[in-house]
Structures are given as structure tokens and as C-alpha cells.
Design a protein around this motif. Structure first.
Motif, PDB file in Angstrom:
ATOM      1  N   LEU A  55       0.800  -1.221   0.000  1.00 18.64           N
ATOM      2  CA  LEU A  55       0.000   0.000   0.000  1.00 18.64           C
ATOM      3  C   LEU A  55       0.832   1.269   0.000  1.00 18.64           C
ATOM      4  CD1 LEU A  55      -2.788  -1.007   2.537  1.00 18.64           C
ATOM      5  CD2 LEU A  55      -2.872  -1.053   0.045  1.00 18.64           C
ATOM      6  N   ASN A  56       2.121   1.173   0.346  1.00 15.19           N
ATOM      7  CA  ASN A  56       2.966   2.362   0.430  1.00 15.19           C
ATOM      8  C   ASN A  56       3.693   2.683  -0.864  1.00 15.19           C
ATOM      9  OD1 ASN A  56       2.337   2.781   3.186  1.00 15.19           O
ATOM     10  ND2 ASN A  56       3.748   1.126   3.711  1.00 15.19           N
TER      11      ASN A  56
ATOM     12  N   GLN B 212       1.742   0.906  -7.993  1.00 12.32           N
ATOM     13  CA  GLN B 212       1.946  -0.404  -7.410  1.00 12.32           C
ATOM     14  C   GLN B 212       2.800  -1.300  -8.304  1.00 12.32           C
ATOM     15  OE1 GLN B 212       0.948  -1.122  -4.352  1.00 12.32           O
ATOM     16  NE2 GLN B 212       0.110   0.921  -4.216  1.00 12.32           N
TER      17      GLN B 212
ATOM     18  N   GLY C 114      -8.339  10.963  -1.836  1.00 17.67           N
ATOM     19  CA  GLY C 114      -7.647   9.820  -1.265  1.00 17.67           C
ATOM     20  C   GLY C 114      -7.371   8.677  -2.212  1.00 17.67           C
TER      21      GLY C 114
ATOM     22  N   TRP D  13      -7.680   5.338  -3.946  1.00 15.84           N
ATOM     23  CA  TRP D  13      -8.326   4.095  -3.538  1.00 15.84           C
ATOM     24  C   TRP D  13      -8.070   3.772  -2.078  1.00 15.84           C
ATOM     25  CZ3 TRP D  13      -6.197   4.503  -8.490  1.00 15.84           C
ATOM     26  CH2 TRP D  13      -7.130   4.421  -9.517  1.00 15.84           C
ATOM     27  N   ALA D  14      -7.278   4.604  -1.387  1.00 21.35           N
ATOM     28  CA  ALA D  14      -6.914   4.321  -0.001  1.00 21.35           C
ATOM     29  C   ALA D  14      -8.111   4.372   0.944  1.00 21.35           C
ATOM     30  CB  ALA D  14      -5.842   5.299   0.477  1.00 21.35           C
TER      31      ALA D  14
ATOM     32  N   THR E 264     -11.438  -0.431   1.927  1.00 22.11           N
ATOM     33  CA  THR E 264     -10.762  -1.568   2.538  1.00 22.11           C
ATOM     34  C   THR E 264     -11.444  -2.835   2.068  1.00 22.11           C
ATOM     35  OG1 THR E 264     -10.250  -0.244   4.480  1.00 22.11           O
ATOM     36  CG2 THR E 264     -10.067  -2.616   4.712  1.00 22.11           C
TER      37      THR E 264
ATOM     38  N   PRO F 274      -8.348  -1.806  -0.758  1.00 14.63           N
ATOM     39  CA  PRO F 274      -8.326  -0.775  -1.788  1.00 14.63           C
ATOM     40  C   PRO F 274      -8.388  -1.367  -3.195  1.00 14.63           C
ATOM     41  CG  PRO F 274      -6.124  -1.099  -0.939  1.00 14.63           C
ATOM     42  CD  PRO F 274      -7.043  -1.980  -0.129  1.00 14.63           C
TER      43      PRO F 274
ATOM     44  N   GLN G 218      -8.653  -1.651  -6.910  1.00 14.17           N
ATOM     45  CA  GLN G 218      -8.315  -0.635  -7.896  1.00 14.17           C
ATOM     46  C   GLN G 218      -7.851  -1.295  -9.184  1.00 14.17           C
ATOM     47  OE1 GLN G 218      -5.201   1.032  -5.372  1.00 14.17           O
ATOM     48  NE2 GLN G 218      -3.737   0.530  -6.934  1.00 14.17           N
TER      49      GLN G 218
ATOM     50  N   ARG H  55      -5.784   6.994 -11.605  1.00 16.78           N
ATOM     51  CA  ARG H  55      -5.857   7.603 -10.273  1.00 16.78           C
ATOM     52  C   ARG H  55      -6.540   8.962 -10.335  1.00 16.78           C
ATOM     53  NH1 ARG H  55      -6.006  10.401  -6.380  1.00 16.78           N
ATOM     54  NH2 ARG H  55      -4.817  10.312  -4.469  1.00 16.78           N
TER      55      ARG H  55
END
Length: 134
Positions: free
Chosen positions: A63-64, A68, A84, A86-87, A90, A92, A94, A121
Motif C-alpha cells: 500500500l505504500n 503499485q 484519497g 483508492w486508499a 478496505t 483498496p 483498484q 488515479r
């Protein structure tokens, strides 16, 4: 079977699916299976060459890291939140940009294209039909 591969009704989905909560849904409600959830006729879509129908989807393994580098299998995605991304979801769910940092998408008019993570995004051209802008 790979632990990242989901099966639905015995079929392998492998991370390719529709956008959940927007224009097209394939599931039916539990009330006898008669009420489609948010489904639309393709003839109701005014911008079929700009709206996501199906595409690469996933849940990020890290996630960081943006964009990705790896995804767990998921069969739907959500539209991004303007601030935000997709953060806020829960997990996420996407677009899974698995192909040189891009996701392969089938649009409502049937054409196929690949889009970069940043364009997805930012919801470029409102590809996710936020606020039912079809």
C-alpha cells in the motif's frame, strides 16, 4: 491453485472485472435474485468510448508504493476518491496496472486500451463515471 487466484462459481477470475458501485453490475440482490444492483443498459451510456466496462483489477500488495508493483487478485474495482484515491476503501480495490505500469481496459463501446496508473488515479475523462456521468 495459486492462493492469489479467486474462483467464483468454479471459474477463475484472475483480476479482471467491472467497476463496483458505478454503472454496470452483474450481481443480483439476495431478494430472490430479481433486482439488479445499479445495472444500466448499454444504450443508456452517452460516452461509451470513455467509460470503463471491464479491466485489470487488484488489491495492492504494498500500500505504500505508488504506482503499485504487485496485486492480489480481485474481480472488481472502485472509482477513486478525488483526494484519497483508492486508499479510502478496505481493501483498496483498484485497477491492477500489471502491464508495464498500465491496466488493460475494455470500454463500453467494445474497444480496448491500456492506461497508466496516474491517469486512472486522476479519473481522466471520468472513466469511472463518477456521479453517474455516463
Amino acid at each position: 491453485m495459486d492462493k492469489d487466484i479467486q474462483t467464483v462459481f468454479g471459474a477463475r477470475w484472475e483480476g479482471y472485472g467491472p467497476v463496483e458501485s458505478t454503472i454496470i453490475r452483474y450481481a443480483y440482490s439476495s431478494a430472490g435474485g430479481k433486482n439488479p444492483l445499479g445495472s444500466r443498459k448499454t444504450t443508456d451510456i452517452r460516452r461509451p468510448s470513455q467509460i470503463w466496462l471491464m479491466g485489470d483489477t487488484g488489491v495492492p500488495k504494498n500500500l505504500n508504493k505508488v504506482p503499485q508493483s504487485g496485486y492480489l487478485t480481485e474481480i472488481v474495482t472502485f472509482p477513486p476518491d478525488p483526494e484519497g484515491g483508492w486508499a479510502i476503501y478496505t481493501p483498496p480495490k483498484q485497477p491492477g496496472c500489471r502491464h508495464a505500469g498500465k491496466a488493460v481496459i475494455t470500454f463500453c463501446d467494445g474497444h480496448v486500451d491500456s492506461w497508466a496508473y496516474g491517469d486512472l488515479r486522476s479519473n481522466k475523462f471520468n472513466i469511472f463515471a463518477v456521479n453517474n456521468d455516463l
